[in-house]
Motif scaffolding. Structure first.
Motif, PDB file in Angstrom:
ATOM      1  N   ARG A  59      35.316  76.700  61.549  1.00 26.28           N
ATOM      2  CA  ARG A  59      35.168  75.383  60.764  1.00 26.28           C
ATOM      3  C   ARG A  59      35.761  75.527  59.375  1.00 26.28           C
ATOM      4  O   ARG A  59      36.168  76.657  58.693  1.00 26.28           O
ATOM      5  CB  ARG A  59      33.414  75.432  60.296  1.00 26.28           C
ATOM      6  CG  ARG A  59      32.698  75.074  61.303  1.00 26.28           C
ATOM      7  CD  ARG A  59      31.437  74.336  61.010  1.00 26.28           C
ATOM      8  NE  ARG A  59      30.921  73.653  62.198  1.00 26.28           N
ATOM      9  CZ  ARG A  59      31.142  72.559  62.718  1.00 26.28           C
ATOM     10  NH1 ARG A  59      31.938  71.631  62.119  1.00 26.28           N
ATOM     11  NH2 ARG A  59      30.535  72.052  63.975  1.00 26.28           N
ATOM     12  N   CYS A  60      36.094  74.192  58.722  1.00 28.45           N
ATOM     13  CA  CYS A  60      36.828  74.277  57.410  1.00 28.45           C
ATOM     14  C   CYS A  60      35.752  74.864  56.193  1.00 28.45           C
ATOM     15  O   CYS A  60      34.494  74.946  56.643  1.00 28.45           O
ATOM     16  CB  CYS A  60      37.344  72.907  56.995  1.00 28.45           C
ATOM     17  SG  CYS A  60      36.093  71.674  56.736  1.00 28.45           S
ATOM     18  N   ASN A  61      36.469  74.747  55.190  1.00 28.97           N
ATOM     19  CA  ASN A  61      35.260  75.060  54.071  1.00 28.97           C
ATOM     20  C   ASN A  61      34.430  73.808  53.644  1.00 28.97           C
ATOM     21  O   ASN A  61      35.321  72.760  53.401  1.00 28.97           O
ATOM     22  CB  ASN A  61      36.341  75.626  52.766  1.00 28.97           C
ATOM     23  CG  ASN A  61      35.564  75.688  51.604  1.00 28.97           C
ATOM     24  OD1 ASN A  61      34.518  75.002  51.123  1.00 28.97           O
ATOM     25  ND2 ASN A  61      35.779  76.776  50.704  1.00 28.97           N
ATOM     26  N   PRO A  62      33.274  73.683  53.858  1.00 32.23           N
ATOM     27  CA  PRO A  62      32.398  72.392  53.824  1.00 32.23           C
ATOM     28  C   PRO A  62      32.561  71.917  52.436  1.00 32.23           C
ATOM     29  O   PRO A  62      32.327  70.546  52.451  1.00 32.23           O
ATOM     30  CB  PRO A  62      31.052  72.891  54.230  1.00 32.23           C
ATOM     31  CG  PRO A  62      31.123  74.427  53.872  1.00 32.23           C
ATOM     32  CD  PRO A  62      32.386  74.967  53.978  1.00 32.23           C
ATOM     33  N   GLU A  63      32.929  72.532  51.367  1.00 34.00           N
ATOM     34  CA  GLU A  63      33.087  71.959  50.124  1.00 34.00           C
ATOM     35  C   GLU A  63      34.139  71.348  49.795  1.00 34.00           C
ATOM     36  O   GLU A  63      34.360  70.365  49.054  1.00 34.00           O
ATOM     37  CB  GLU A  63      32.628  73.063  49.016  1.00 34.00           C
ATOM     38  CG  GLU A  63      31.218  73.547  49.019  1.00 34.00           C
ATOM     39  CD  GLU A  63      29.990  72.508  49.182  1.00 34.00           C
ATOM     40  OE1 GLU A  63      30.299  71.659  48.037  1.00 34.00           O
ATOM     41  OE2 GLU A  63      29.266  72.557  49.929  1.00 34.00           O
ATOM     42  N   THR A  64      35.356  72.096  50.058  1.00 32.95           N
ATOM     43  CA  THR A  64      36.734  71.561  49.717  1.00 32.95           C
ATOM     44  C   THR A  64      37.602  70.959  50.830  1.00 32.95           C
ATOM     45  O   THR A  64      38.455  70.129  50.784  1.00 32.95           O
ATOM     46  CB  THR A  64      37.467  72.505  49.420  1.00 32.95           C
ATOM     47  OG1 THR A  64      37.580  73.474  50.484  1.00 32.95           O
ATOM     48  CG2 THR A  64      36.762  73.146  48.028  1.00 32.95           C
ATOM     49  N   PHE A  65      36.858  71.018  52.023  1.00 30.33           N
ATOM     50  CA  PHE A  65      37.682  70.857  53.299  1.00 30.33           C
ATOM     51  C   PHE A  65      38.804  71.435  53.559  1.00 30.33           C
ATOM     52  O   PHE A  65      39.714  71.086  54.250  1.00 30.33           O
ATOM     53  CB  PHE A  65      37.858  69.114  53.377  1.00 30.33           C
ATOM     54  CG  PHE A  65      36.549  68.394  53.636  1.00 30.33           C
ATOM     55  CD1 PHE A  65      35.574  68.752  54.330  1.00 30.33           C
ATOM     56  CD2 PHE A  65      36.629  67.086  53.077  1.00 30.33           C
ATOM     57  CE1 PHE A  65      34.461  67.942  54.581  1.00 30.33           C
ATOM     58  CE2 PHE A  65      35.425  66.274  53.153  1.00 30.33           C
ATOM     59  CZ  PHE A  65      34.294  66.823  54.011  1.00 30.33           C
ATOM     60  N   ASP A  66      38.994  72.584  52.791  1.00 26.22           N
ATOM     61  CA  ASP A  66      40.173  73.378  52.948  1.00 26.22           C
ATOM     62  C   ASP A  66      40.152  74.153  54.085  1.00 26.22           C
ATOM     63  O   ASP A  66      38.724  74.644  54.855  1.00 26.22           O
ATOM     64  CB  ASP A  66      40.275  74.530  51.789  1.00 26.22           C
ATOM     65  CG  ASP A  66      41.365  73.765  50.665  1.00 26.22           C
ATOM     66  OD1 ASP A  66      41.987  72.877  51.116  1.00 26.22           O
ATOM     67  OD2 ASP A  66      41.110  74.017  49.437  1.00 26.22           O
ATOM     68  N   ARG A 108      42.369  65.716  53.508  1.00 27.57           N
ATOM     69  CA  ARG A 108      42.713  66.807  52.839  1.00 27.57           C
ATOM     70  C   ARG A 108      44.144  67.114  53.076  1.00 27.57           C
ATOM     71  O   ARG A 108      44.704  67.288  54.028  1.00 27.57           O
ATOM     72  CB  ARG A 108      41.915  67.912  53.030  1.00 27.57           C
ATOM     73  CG  ARG A 108      42.053  69.166  51.980  1.00 27.57           C
ATOM     74  CD  ARG A 108      41.992  69.160  50.795  1.00 27.57           C
ATOM     75  NE  ARG A 108      42.015  70.357  50.117  1.00 27.57           N
ATOM     76  CZ  ARG A 108      42.315  70.472  48.660  1.00 27.57           C
ATOM     77  NH1 ARG A 108      42.767  69.495  47.947  1.00 27.57           N
ATOM     78  NH2 ARG A 108      42.294  71.683  48.154  1.00 27.57           N
ATOM     79  N   ILE A 109      44.837  67.349  51.891  1.00 28.86           N
ATOM     80  CA  ILE A 109      46.269  67.965  51.958  1.00 28.86           C
ATOM     81  C   ILE A 109      46.169  69.403  51.511  1.00 28.86           C
ATOM     82  O   ILE A 109      45.684  69.712  50.309  1.00 28.86           O
ATOM     83  CB  ILE A 109      47.290  67.297  50.900  1.00 28.86           C
ATOM     84  CG1 ILE A 109      47.384  65.667  51.344  1.00 28.86           C
ATOM     85  CG2 ILE A 109      48.585  67.959  50.933  1.00 28.86           C
ATOM     86  CD1 ILE A 109      48.383  65.053  50.439  1.00 28.86           C
ATOM     87  N   HIS A 128      34.060  62.058  49.572  1.00 27.92           N
ATOM     88  CA  HIS A 128      35.145  62.810  49.139  1.00 27.92           C
ATOM     89  C   HIS A 128      36.369  61.921  48.963  1.00 27.92           C
ATOM     90  O   HIS A 128      36.599  61.037  50.027  1.00 27.92           O
ATOM     91  CB  HIS A 128      35.306  64.115  50.205  1.00 27.92           C
ATOM     92  CG  HIS A 128      34.550  65.137  50.287  1.00 27.92           C
ATOM     93  ND1 HIS A 128      34.486  66.224  49.694  1.00 27.92           N
ATOM     94  CD2 HIS A 128      33.422  65.278  51.088  1.00 27.92           C
ATOM     95  CE1 HIS A 128      33.387  67.003  49.870  1.00 27.92           C
ATOM     96  NE2 HIS A 128      32.658  66.166  50.825  1.00 27.92           N
ATOM     97  N   ARG A 129      36.989  62.014  47.844  1.00 30.95           N
ATOM     98  CA  ARG A 129      38.317  61.206  47.704  1.00 30.95           C
ATOM     99  C   ARG A 129      39.341  61.639  48.267  1.00 30.95           C
ATOM    100  O   ARG A 129      39.911  62.843  47.990  1.00 30.95           O
ATOM    101  CB  ARG A 129      38.522  61.099  46.147  1.00 30.95           C
ATOM    102  CG  ARG A 129      39.655  60.124  46.095  1.00 30.95           C
ATOM    103  CD  ARG A 129      39.912  59.845  44.505  1.00 30.95           C
ATOM    104  NE  ARG A 129      38.980  59.449  43.748  1.00 30.95           N
ATOM    105  CZ  ARG A 129      38.608  58.093  43.540  1.00 30.95           C
ATOM    106  NH1 ARG A 129      39.451  57.244  43.992  1.00 30.95           N
ATOM    107  NH2 ARG A 129      37.596  57.611  42.834  1.00 30.95           N
ATOM    108  N   PRO A 130      39.999  61.181  49.684  1.00 33.89           N
ATOM    109  CA  PRO A 130      41.050  61.860  50.409  1.00 33.89           C
ATOM    110  C   PRO A 130      42.279  61.842  49.606  1.00 33.89           C
ATOM    111  O   PRO A 130      42.517  60.804  48.697  1.00 33.89           O
ATOM    112  CB  PRO A 130      41.072  60.826  51.641  1.00 33.89           C
ATOM    113  CG  PRO A 130      40.560  59.661  51.165  1.00 33.89           C
ATOM    114  CD  PRO A 130      39.463  59.831  50.284  1.00 33.89           C
ATOM    115  N   GLU A 131      43.232  62.792  49.688  1.00 33.42           N
ATOM    116  CA  GLU A 131      44.461  62.929  49.201  1.00 33.42           C
ATOM    117  C   GLU A 131      45.532  62.045  49.956  1.00 33.42           C
ATOM    118  O   GLU A 131      46.765  62.309  49.568  1.00 33.42           O
ATOM    119  CB  GLU A 131      44.664  64.139  48.866  1.00 33.42           C
ATOM    120  CG  GLU A 131      43.948  64.923  48.144  1.00 33.42           C
ATOM    121  CD  GLU A 131      43.833  66.318  47.947  1.00 33.42           C
ATOM    122  OE1 GLU A 131      43.832  67.190  47.033  1.00 33.42           O
ATOM    123  OE2 GLU A 131      43.565  66.932  49.222  1.00 33.42           O
TER     124      GLU A 131
END
Length: 405
Positions: A154-161, A189-190, A330-333
Motif C-alpha cells: 500500500r501507498c502512504n495513505p496521507e500523501t499517496f507517496d 501524485r507525482i 486530494h489535489r492531484p499534481e
C-alpha cells in the motif's frame, strides 16, 4: 467421449478470470448500472479517461496526412520506423534531460503492451513483481499472464507517496521488478526526486544483497500531464536499470488509437542484449508494433498535446466545489483524475447514490482501495458544471441516511 471432464479453457485463462480485481472490473463493464446507462443522454460520465468532446483538429489532420500513401509499401509490415523512434527519443531527451537514443525506443501498441513487453524481457516464470496500491487495475492480470507473481504493497495513505518501508519488507530473492506509476493513476501524485533517489538506493542495495538485479518499470503514461508548472522527474533519472513505458493515448486523449513505447535509458548496462530481447519479444508476442499510420503520424503527434491548462482549470473547479460541499479531496499534481474520500467510507454505497442522481464515478474497490472514488477530468466543461449540484445532493442524501440509520 464428450469433453473427457476437462475445462475448455486453459488454467492460465481460468486463473486470470478468477483474479478478484479483474473479476470486479469485468463485472462493472458488463453488469453495473453504468453499463446499462452509459449512453443515456444527460448523465454525467466521469468513469474512464475517454474523450467527451470532439478530437483536436491537429490530431485528426496528422492522422489524415499519414493515411495518404507515398509509395507501394506504405501499408506493408512495419516494426520500429526510424522517424518515429527519432521523434520519440528527442521528446524524451527534452522532457527528462537524458540522452535517449532512437535505437532504445521500442514502439508498441500503446503503453498497455509496453508493460508486458518489459516484464517478459527481464523476468522468468515464478519471479515476483511488486506494485503499489491503489494500482492501475490491469497490473495484476498482466503480471499473472506473464507467469509472474504479483506482490502488492500500500501507498502512504496521507500523501499517496510510495511506502519505501513496505516495499523494502516485500523484497525477496525472487523479486525481479518493481512497478512505479508517476504521475499516478488514480491518485494524481507525482513522486518527488528525494523519494525516487531513496527508492533507487533501496533497489541497488537489495540487488547486491540478493546477487540478482531488480529492475524498475516506470509507467509514465501521464508524464506530459502535470499541473502548476511542475517539473516531472522520472525514476530513470536515478536508477539505471529502469524500463520506461509511455502511451500517446493520454497525451492526445485518443486511447482508441494505440501507440506507445518502451524505452531504455542510456545508463542501462548491457543495452545491446536488452535491445535484442525486446525486438524478439515484439514479434513473438504477436507483432505488437503500432500500425503503420500511427507510426507515420508520430513525429507530428510529438509537437502538441491536449490542453493541460484546461484540465488544470477543471481540477481546480472540482476540488474547490467538492470541498465546499463537504468532500475530502486530494489535489492531484498530474494525470487527469481526482481520488476522493467517499462519505462515511463506503465507496460502493456512495457511488450507487451518485448513480441515482445520474453521476457515474469509479468506486475505490476497483482499485483495491475501498473508501475512495475516482473522477475523470476528461469530462466536458458542461458535464462538470451540471454535476456540481448533483454531487451536493448526493452527499446530503448520504448524510441523511447516516443520521436516520
Amino acid at each position: 467421449m464428450g469433453d473427457l471432464g476437462k475445462s475448455p479453457v486453459s488454467r492460465r485463462a481460468a486463473t486470470l478470470a478468477s483474479v478478484p480485481s479483474q473479476h470486479r472490473i469485468n463485472d462493472f463493464l458488463r453488469d453495473s448500472e453504468y453499463s446499462r446507462r452509459q449512453r443515456e443522454p444527460g448523465i454525467c460520465d466521469f468513469i474512464f479517461g475517454n474523450p467527451h468532446e470532439m478530437p483536436q483538429p491537429a490530431y485528426v489532420q496528422a492522422l489524415r496526412d499519414a493515411l495518404t500513401p507515398r509509395d507501394e509499401g506504405w501499408f506493408g509490415y512495419k516494426s520500429n520506423e526510424p522517424e518515429a523512434r527519432t521523434a520519440a527519443a528527442g521528446s524524451l531527451r527534452d522532457l527528462l534531460g537524458i540522452p535517449f537514443e532512437p535505437a532504445d525506443v521500442h514502439l508498441t501498441t500503446g503503453g498497455f503492451t509496453a508493460i508486458p513487453l518489459a516484464l517478459k524481457a527481464v523476468a522468468d516464470p515464478g519471479d515476483e513483481v511488486i506494485f503499489t496500491l491503489p494500482p492501475w487495475f490491469f497490473y495484476e492480470p498482466l503480471v499473472i499472464e506473464a507467469g509472474l507473481v504479483p506482490v502488492k504493497v500500500r501507498c502512504n495513505p496521507e500523501t499517496f507517496d510510495l511506502d519505501l518501508a513496505a516495499i523494502s519488507a516485500a523484497l525477496t530473492p525472487r523479486t525481479r521488478v518493481v512497478v512505479v506509476n508517476t504521475p499516478n493513476n488514480p491518485t494524481g501524485r507525482i513522486y518527488p526526486p528525494s523519494l525516487l533517489q531513496d527508492l533507487a538506493e533501496l533497489l541497488e542495495q537489495a540487488s547486491r544483497r540478493n546477487a540478482r538485479r531488480i529492475y524498475l518499470l516506470s509507467d509514465e503514461a501521464y508524464n506530459r500531464i502535470v499541473y502548476d508548472g511542475a517539473r516531472f522527474h522520472s525514476p530513470a533519472e536515478y536508477y539505471p536499470h529502469t524500463l520506461l513505458a509511455y502511451s500517446y493515448g493520454k497525451t492526445h486523449l485518443a486511447p482508441g488509437q494505440r501507440i506507445g513505447y518502451l524505452a531504455l535509458p542510456p545508463t542501462m548496462p548491457e543495452r545491446g542484449a536488452m535491445r535484442e530481447a525486446l525486438t524478439t519479444l515484439q514479434m513473438a508476442m504477436g507483432w505488437i508494433y503500432p500500425n503503420a499510420v500511427m507510426q507515420y503520424a508520430l513525429p507530428r503527434l510529438e509537437q502538441f498535446s491536449i490542453d493541460v491548462g484546461q484540465l488544470q482549470r477543471r481540477r481546480d473547479l472540482l476540488v474547490e466545489a467538492l470541498t465546499e460541499r463537504g468532500y475530502r479531496v486530494h489535489r492531484p499534481e498530474g494525470a487527469f483524475y481526482l481520488f476522493v474520500h467517499a462519505p462515511a467510507g463506503d465507496d460502493e454505497a456512495f457511488t450507487a447514490v451518485l448513480a441515482r442522481h445520474g453521476v457515474f464515478v469509479l468506486p475505490g474497490t476497483l482499485f483495491e482501495t475501498p473508501g475512495f472514488f475516482r473522477i475523470s477530468l476528461t469530462a466536458s466543461d458542461d458535464m462538470i458544471r451540471r454535476s456540481l449540484p448533483l454531487f451536493g445532493a448526493a452527499i446530503a442524501d448520504a448524510a441523511g441516511a447516516t443520521r436516520n440509520h
